[in-house]
Design a protein around this motif. Structure first.
Motif, PDB file in Angstrom:
ATOM      1  N   SER A 439      44.874  35.701  46.612  1.00 30.73           N
ATOM      2  CA  SER A 439      45.892  35.273  45.648  1.00 30.73           C
ATOM      3  C   SER A 439      45.497  35.687  44.233  1.00 30.73           C
ATOM      4  CB  SER A 439      46.072  33.753  45.723  1.00 30.73           C
ATOM      5  OG  SER A 439      46.456  33.350  47.029  1.00 30.73           O
ATOM      6  N   TYR A 440      44.223  35.567  43.930  1.00 33.31           N
ATOM      7  CA  TYR A 440      43.746  35.898  42.583  1.00 33.31           C
ATOM      8  C   TYR A 440      43.896  37.388  42.286  1.00 33.31           C
ATOM      9  CZ  TYR A 440      40.320  36.763  38.870  1.00 33.31           C
ATOM     10  OH  TYR A 440      39.696  37.196  37.742  1.00 33.31           O
ATOM     11  N   PHE A 441      43.545  38.222  43.260  1.00 26.43           N
ATOM     12  CA  PHE A 441      43.548  39.663  43.015  1.00 26.43           C
ATOM     13  C   PHE A 441      44.937  40.303  43.161  1.00 26.43           C
ATOM     14  CE2 PHE A 441      38.971  39.238  43.592  1.00 26.43           C
ATOM     15  CZ  PHE A 441      38.490  40.117  42.642  1.00 26.43           C
ATOM     16  N   PHE A 442      45.771  39.810  44.071  1.00 32.99           N
ATOM     17  CA  PHE A 442      47.021  40.509  44.390  1.00 32.99           C
ATOM     18  C   PHE A 442      48.279  39.790  43.922  1.00 32.99           C
ATOM     19  CE2 PHE A 442      44.082  41.946  47.834  1.00 32.99           C
ATOM     20  CZ  PHE A 442      43.928  43.235  47.356  1.00 32.99           C
ATOM     21  N   TYR A 443      48.151  38.622  43.328  1.00 29.95           N
ATOM     22  CA  TYR A 443      49.327  37.898  42.848  1.00 29.95           C
ATOM     23  C   TYR A 443      49.197  37.587  41.354  1.00 29.95           C
ATOM     24  CZ  TYR A 443      50.851  37.452  47.655  1.00 29.95           C
ATOM     25  OH  TYR A 443      51.268  37.741  48.936  1.00 29.95           O
ATOM     26  N   ASP A 444      48.750  38.573  40.598  1.00 29.22           N
ATOM     27  CA  ASP A 444      48.730  38.573  39.128  1.00 29.22           C
ATOM     28  C   ASP A 444      47.744  37.586  38.506  1.00 29.22           C
ATOM     29  OD1 ASP A 444      50.702  40.507  39.171  1.00 29.22           O
ATOM     30  OD2 ASP A 444      52.326  39.035  39.074  1.00 29.22           O
ATOM     31  N   GLY A 445      46.890  36.971  39.313  1.00 26.98           N
ATOM     32  CA  GLY A 445      45.904  36.063  38.720  1.00 26.98           C
ATOM     33  C   GLY A 445      44.923  36.822  37.846  1.00 26.98           C
ATOM     34  N   ARG A 446      44.433  37.932  38.332  1.00 23.85           N
ATOM     35  CA  ARG A 446      43.472  38.732  37.570  1.00 23.85           C
ATOM     36  C   ARG A 446      44.139  39.375  36.354  1.00 23.85           C
ATOM     37  NH1 ARG A 446      40.271  43.869  38.450  1.00 23.85           N
ATOM     38  NH2 ARG A 446      38.074  43.289  38.187  1.00 23.85           N
ATOM     39  N   THR A 455      39.597  40.507  23.156  1.00 25.80           N
ATOM     40  CA  THR A 455      38.450  41.402  22.969  1.00 25.80           C
ATOM     41  C   THR A 455      37.702  41.564  24.282  1.00 25.80           C
ATOM     42  OG1 THR A 455      37.048  39.557  22.331  1.00 25.80           O
ATOM     43  CG2 THR A 455      38.206  40.709  20.563  1.00 25.80           C
ATOM     44  N   LEU A 456      37.145  42.751  24.496  1.00 26.49           N
ATOM     45  CA  LEU A 456      36.370  43.093  25.688  1.00 26.49           C
ATOM     46  C   LEU A 456      37.070  42.624  26.958  1.00 26.49           C
ATOM     47  CD1 LEU A 456      32.817  42.082  24.404  1.00 26.49           C
ATOM     48  CD2 LEU A 456      33.847  44.358  24.385  1.00 26.49           C
ATOM     49  N   PRO A 457      38.293  43.029  27.204  1.00 26.33           N
ATOM     50  CA  PRO A 457      39.025  42.515  28.364  1.00 26.33           C
ATOM     51  C   PRO A 457      38.382  42.881  29.695  1.00 26.33           C
ATOM     52  CG  PRO A 457      40.186  44.360  27.372  1.00 26.33           C
ATOM     53  CD  PRO A 457      39.091  44.007  26.421  1.00 26.33           C
ATOM     54  N   THR A 458      37.879  44.094  29.835  1.00 24.29           N
ATOM     55  CA  THR A 458      37.315  44.527  31.128  1.00 24.29           C
ATOM     56  C   THR A 458      36.063  43.718  31.477  1.00 24.29           C
ATOM     57  OG1 THR A 458      38.158  46.753  30.730  1.00 24.29           O
ATOM     58  CG2 THR A 458      36.464  46.493  32.434  1.00 24.29           C
ATOM     59  N   LEU A 459      35.152  43.560  30.507  1.00 27.17           N
ATOM     60  CA  LEU A 459      33.912  42.821  30.748  1.00 27.17           C
ATOM     61  C   LEU A 459      34.196  41.370  31.099  1.00 27.17           C
ATOM     62  CD1 LEU A 459      30.851  42.624  30.724  1.00 27.17           C
ATOM     63  CD2 LEU A 459      30.960  42.207  28.250  1.00 27.17           C
ATOM     64  N   VAL A 460      35.151  40.755  30.357  1.00 27.53           N
ATOM     65  CA  VAL A 460      35.448  39.342  30.602  1.00 27.53           C
ATOM     66  C   VAL A 460      36.071  39.151  31.973  1.00 27.53           C
ATOM     67  CG1 VAL A 460      36.871  37.397  29.834  1.00 27.53           C
ATOM     68  CG2 VAL A 460      35.658  38.800  28.153  1.00 27.53           C
ATOM     69  N   VAL A 461      36.912  40.091  32.400  1.00 24.09           N
ATOM     70  CA  VAL A 461      37.548  39.992  33.709  1.00 24.09           C
ATOM     71  C   VAL A 461      36.494  40.027  34.818  1.00 24.09           C
ATOM     72  CG1 VAL A 461      39.030  41.188  35.358  1.00 24.09           C
ATOM     73  CG2 VAL A 461      39.792  40.859  33.002  1.00 24.09           C
ATOM     74  N   PHE A 462      35.508  40.899  34.675  1.00 23.24           N
ATOM     75  CA  PHE A 462      34.458  40.970  35.703  1.00 23.24           C
ATOM     76  C   PHE A 462      33.612  39.691  35.713  1.00 23.24           C
ATOM     77  CE2 PHE A 462      35.049  45.662  35.656  1.00 23.24           C
ATOM     78  CZ  PHE A 462      35.209  45.841  37.014  1.00 23.24           C
ATOM     79  N   VAL A 463      33.380  39.115  34.534  1.00 21.79           N
ATOM     80  CA  VAL A 463      32.635  37.856  34.482  1.00 21.79           C
ATOM     81  C   VAL A 463      33.405  36.746  35.194  1.00 21.79           C
ATOM     82  CG1 VAL A 463      31.774  36.053  32.941  1.00 21.79           C
ATOM     83  CG2 VAL A 463      31.371  38.454  32.387  1.00 21.79           C
ATOM     84  N   VAL A 464      34.736  36.719  34.980  1.00 21.15           N
ATOM     85  CA  VAL A 464      35.557  35.713  35.656  1.00 21.15           C
ATOM     86  C   VAL A 464      35.531  35.925  37.161  1.00 21.15           C
ATOM     87  CG1 VAL A 464      37.922  34.849  35.923  1.00 21.15           C
ATOM     88  CG2 VAL A 464      37.025  35.366  33.647  1.00 21.15           C
ATOM     89  N   ASP A 465      35.563  37.205  37.586  1.00 20.72           N
ATOM     90  CA  ASP A 465      35.466  37.497  39.025  1.00 20.72           C
ATOM     91  C   ASP A 465      34.183  36.894  39.617  1.00 20.72           C
ATOM     92  OD1 ASP A 465      37.782  38.911  38.693  1.00 20.72           O
ATOM     93  OD2 ASP A 465      36.837  40.896  38.744  1.00 20.72           O
ATOM     94  N   ALA A 521      30.802  40.730  49.856  1.00 24.06           N
ATOM     95  CA  ALA A 521      31.544  41.843  50.464  1.00 24.06           C
ATOM     96  C   ALA A 521      33.050  41.681  50.244  1.00 24.06           C
ATOM     97  CB  ALA A 521      31.221  41.908  51.953  1.00 24.06           C
ATOM     98  N   MET A 522      33.545  40.466  50.353  1.00 22.06           N
ATOM     99  CA  MET A 522      34.977  40.213  50.186  1.00 22.06           C
ATOM    100  C   MET A 522      35.412  40.505  48.748  1.00 22.06           C
ATOM    101  SD  MET A 522      36.950  36.664  51.110  1.00 22.06           S
ATOM    102  CE  MET A 522      35.977  36.506  52.604  1.00 22.06           C
ATOM    103  N   THR A 523      34.630  40.036  47.771  1.00 22.14           N
ATOM    104  CA  THR A 523      34.972  40.272  46.362  1.00 22.14           C
ATOM    105  C   THR A 523      34.932  41.750  46.030  1.00 22.14           C
ATOM    106  OG1 THR A 523      34.030  38.113  45.799  1.00 22.14           O
ATOM    107  CG2 THR A 523      34.366  39.670  43.997  1.00 22.14           C
ATOM    108  N   ALA A 524      33.892  42.450  46.480  1.00 16.80           N
ATOM    109  CA  ALA A 524      33.797  43.885  46.207  1.00 16.80           C
ATOM    110  C   ALA A 524      34.976  44.636  46.820  1.00 16.80           C
ATOM    111  CB  ALA A 524      32.476  44.420  46.755  1.00 16.80           C
ATOM    112  N   THR A 525      35.372  44.238  48.021  1.00 16.02           N
ATOM    113  CA  THR A 525      36.510  44.904  48.672  1.00 16.02           C
ATOM    114  C   THR A 525      37.793  44.674  47.900  1.00 16.02           C
ATOM    115  OG1 THR A 525      35.442  44.628  50.827  1.00 16.02           O
ATOM    116  CG2 THR A 525      37.811  45.075  50.816  1.00 16.02           C
ATOM    117  N   PHE A 526      38.023  43.453  47.455  1.00 16.64           N
ATOM    118  CA  PHE A 526      39.251  43.163  46.699  1.00 16.64           C
ATOM    119  C   PHE A 526      39.274  43.921  45.375  1.00 16.64           C
ATOM    120  CE2 PHE A 526      39.844  38.925  49.041  1.00 16.64           C
ATOM    121  CZ  PHE A 526      40.812  39.473  49.862  1.00 16.64           C
ATOM    122  N   VAL A 527      38.128  44.002  44.695  1.00 15.82           N
ATOM    123  CA  VAL A 527      38.064  44.750  43.435  1.00 15.82           C
ATOM    124  C   VAL A 527      38.375  46.220  43.679  1.00 15.82           C
ATOM    125  CG1 VAL A 527      36.519  45.538  41.592  1.00 15.82           C
ATOM    126  CG2 VAL A 527      36.482  43.147  42.301  1.00 15.82           C
TER     127      VAL A 527
END
Length: 535
Positions: A439-446, A455-465, A521-527
């Protein structure tokens, strides 16, 4: 003092009582009532016998070489060292002071030297140093050799001016004149000579040889320039022991015990009463001494040790162990604990196979005190500590094979008791994590998280992941541990390990590890998949 051991003396029945009490202590709570263990027969005596400890004085030699001629020892020729050492040993072997030192060393031990077989006793108080002077083999007694740099002259030609005493003047470049507006003029620095004084030799043309420091020769390192070396031998003394037991009239089982355990340990532990015979007593009974050939000294001992064959009523069975020593040591004891615990160990073995009834099987096996102690101990500590516990608390009648089987089955049964519930909790946690991460990755949560950051949107997104994955992992780990606690509560409370709400959360074990691997493994696959879809 008699010429032979005393006639057989009856064994003290209280020793058998001590042995019976030891067996009763082990069977209590293990399938047999202590009252069912009784002494029905005893056949033995206190055996009186002799033993001899022979001592051979052996030299220990430390050899080396020093520079110069030294006199802090006995000076000999190098070829005489073997004879000198032998003469030294022969002299000290008859010295009353040395023999008294050996006697004091042995007699002050707990075993008084009885049963010492193949041991080395150091005598640091008895040493001798022998010296031999030799002309230095390196320089042949010269103390050194002519310096190869100055050839013994102590000085060499100056390397800066090459023996000229001066160097070309830096001002006039060695011409003696300088050009001026008025024409060529004499150089005022070198006064027209074209040379200035050499800064190394100060005009002397020769300098001290740096190799030999002006000595004209190089000192020999082997003898430090003295031309002599001293070879030395520091001879110490050690006492090598050999023990011989007079076995005549002793039962084979008692002889085997002495050989296996060692007479020294039996004497030190108080199982045998040992008397060291000295003076006229030893001379009078020398016929009972078995003296090792080549020995310099020997000690004769008179020992007494009880030994008996017991017959013990053991419920409907009969045990026939042997008793030895004043501390009632039991030997040749049948594996009676194996038979008593067999029903309990069968239950424990069935519990180790797993299944729905494993908890009840464990509790049934724990009715045997030994098995219950092991199960409770394994909850708090590891198998190695419990193996020592079994050895210390059940030294009689429990075979090593049975002890190993008990530890193996108990450890496996406790581990498998909560394995299936932990696996189920792990599967459920991964399923919930799959839904949340999907739901987080495919339904606009991310996407919403990325848009909310200025600021630093990419870095912050990975930290949230990572934070989301960590939160799911911690929640899943807690679920696994809580499920394991619920599965084990009944058994651990039944064993008396915990009570009420005092049961701590068990470790997640292998299911916890697989949970984290699955989440990563699940998180890496979704990313990765989310990145492809976005692309």
């Amino acid at each position: 003092m008699e010429d032979a051991p005393q006639p057989p003396m009856p064994i003290d029945p209280s020793l058998a009582d001590v042995a019976i009490a030891r067996i009763r202590k082990q069977v209590q709570g293990n399938g047999l009532k202590p009252a069912a263990v009784n002494l029905t027969g005893i056949n033995g005596q206190i055996y009186d016998f002799y033993g001899t400890t022979s001592v051979k004085l052996t030299p220990s030699v430390t050899e080396g070489r020093r520079a110069g001629r030294h006199a802090d020892g006995d000076i000999i020729q190098a070829a005489q060292i073997d004879d000198a050492i032998q003469n030294f040993v022969d002299r000290v072997a008859g010295d009353r002071g040395v023999l008294g030192l050996v006697y004091e060393t042995l007699s002050t031990r707990e075993d008084q030297g009885f049963g010492l077989q193949g041991q080395t006793i150091n005598l640091p108080q008895v040493t001798r140093t022998f010296l031999a002077h030799d002309a230095c083999p390196t320089c042949r007694g010269a103390g050194g050799k002519p310096c190869h740099n100055c050839h013994g002259q102590m000085r060499i030609q100056c390397y800066r001016c090459h023996g000229q005493g001066g160097i070309p003047c830096l001002t006039c470049s060695g011409r003696g004149q300088i050009l001026t507006p008025q024409g060529p003029q004499m150089c005022h620095v070198c006064q027209g000579r074209g040379l200035s004084q050499c800064p190394v030799c100060q005009g002397g043309r020769m300098i001290m040889c740096p190799e030999c420091q002006g000595q004209g020769r190089k000192i020999c390192e082997s003898c430090q320039g003295q031309g002599w070396t001293t070879q030395y031998w520091t001879v110490g003394l050690t006492a090598q022991t050999v023990f011989h037991l007079r076995k005549t009239g002793l039962p084979a089982a008692l002889v085997s015990l002495i050989d296996r355990v060692g007479g020294s340990r039996l004497a030190a532990d108080g199982h045998a009463h040992v008397q060291l015979l000295t003076g006229r007593d030893a001379e009078h009974l020398v016929c009972f001494a078995d003296i090792e050939g080549g020995s310099n000294l020997w000690f004769l001992y008179r020992a007494q040790i009880p030994f008996a064959e017991l017959e013990i009523g053991f419920g409907k069975a009969v045990l026939k162990p042997k008793l030895a020593g004043y501390k009632a040591r039991l030997i040749d004891v049948p594996d009676f604990m194996d038979a008593l615990l067999k029903s309990g160990t069968d239950l424990l073995h069935d519990a180790a196979r797993g299944g729905a009834g494993a908890a009840q099987l464990i509790l049934s096996a724990a009715r045997y005190r030994a098995l219950g102690d092991v199960l409770r101990g394994l909850v708090r500590s590891g198998p190695r500590k419990m193996a020592k516990f079994l050895s210390d608390n059940y030294p009689l009648g429990l075979s090593q094979g049975m002890a190993a089987q008990i530890l193996r089955d108990a450890n496996t049964a406790l581990s498998r008791l909560s394995l299936w519930p932990r696996m189920m909790a792990m599967g459920a946690s991964l399923a919930v994590a799959f839904v949340i991460l999907g739901s987080y990755f495919f339904y606009d949560g991310r996407t919403l998280v990325a848009q909310s950051m200025d600021t630093l949107p990419t870095l912050v997104v990975f930290v949230v992941d990572l934070l989301l994955m960590a939160a799911l992992g911690m929640a899943g780990t807690f679920a696994i541990r809580a499920t394991a606690r619920k599965a084990m509560r009944g058994v651990l409370e039944g064993l008396g390990v915990v009570s009420g709400g005092n049961l701590p959360l068990p470790k997640p074990g292998v299911p916890g590890l697989w949970l984290w691997i699955g989440l990563v493994a699940m998180t890496a696959t979704f990313v990765f998949v989310g990145g492809l879809l976005k692309f």
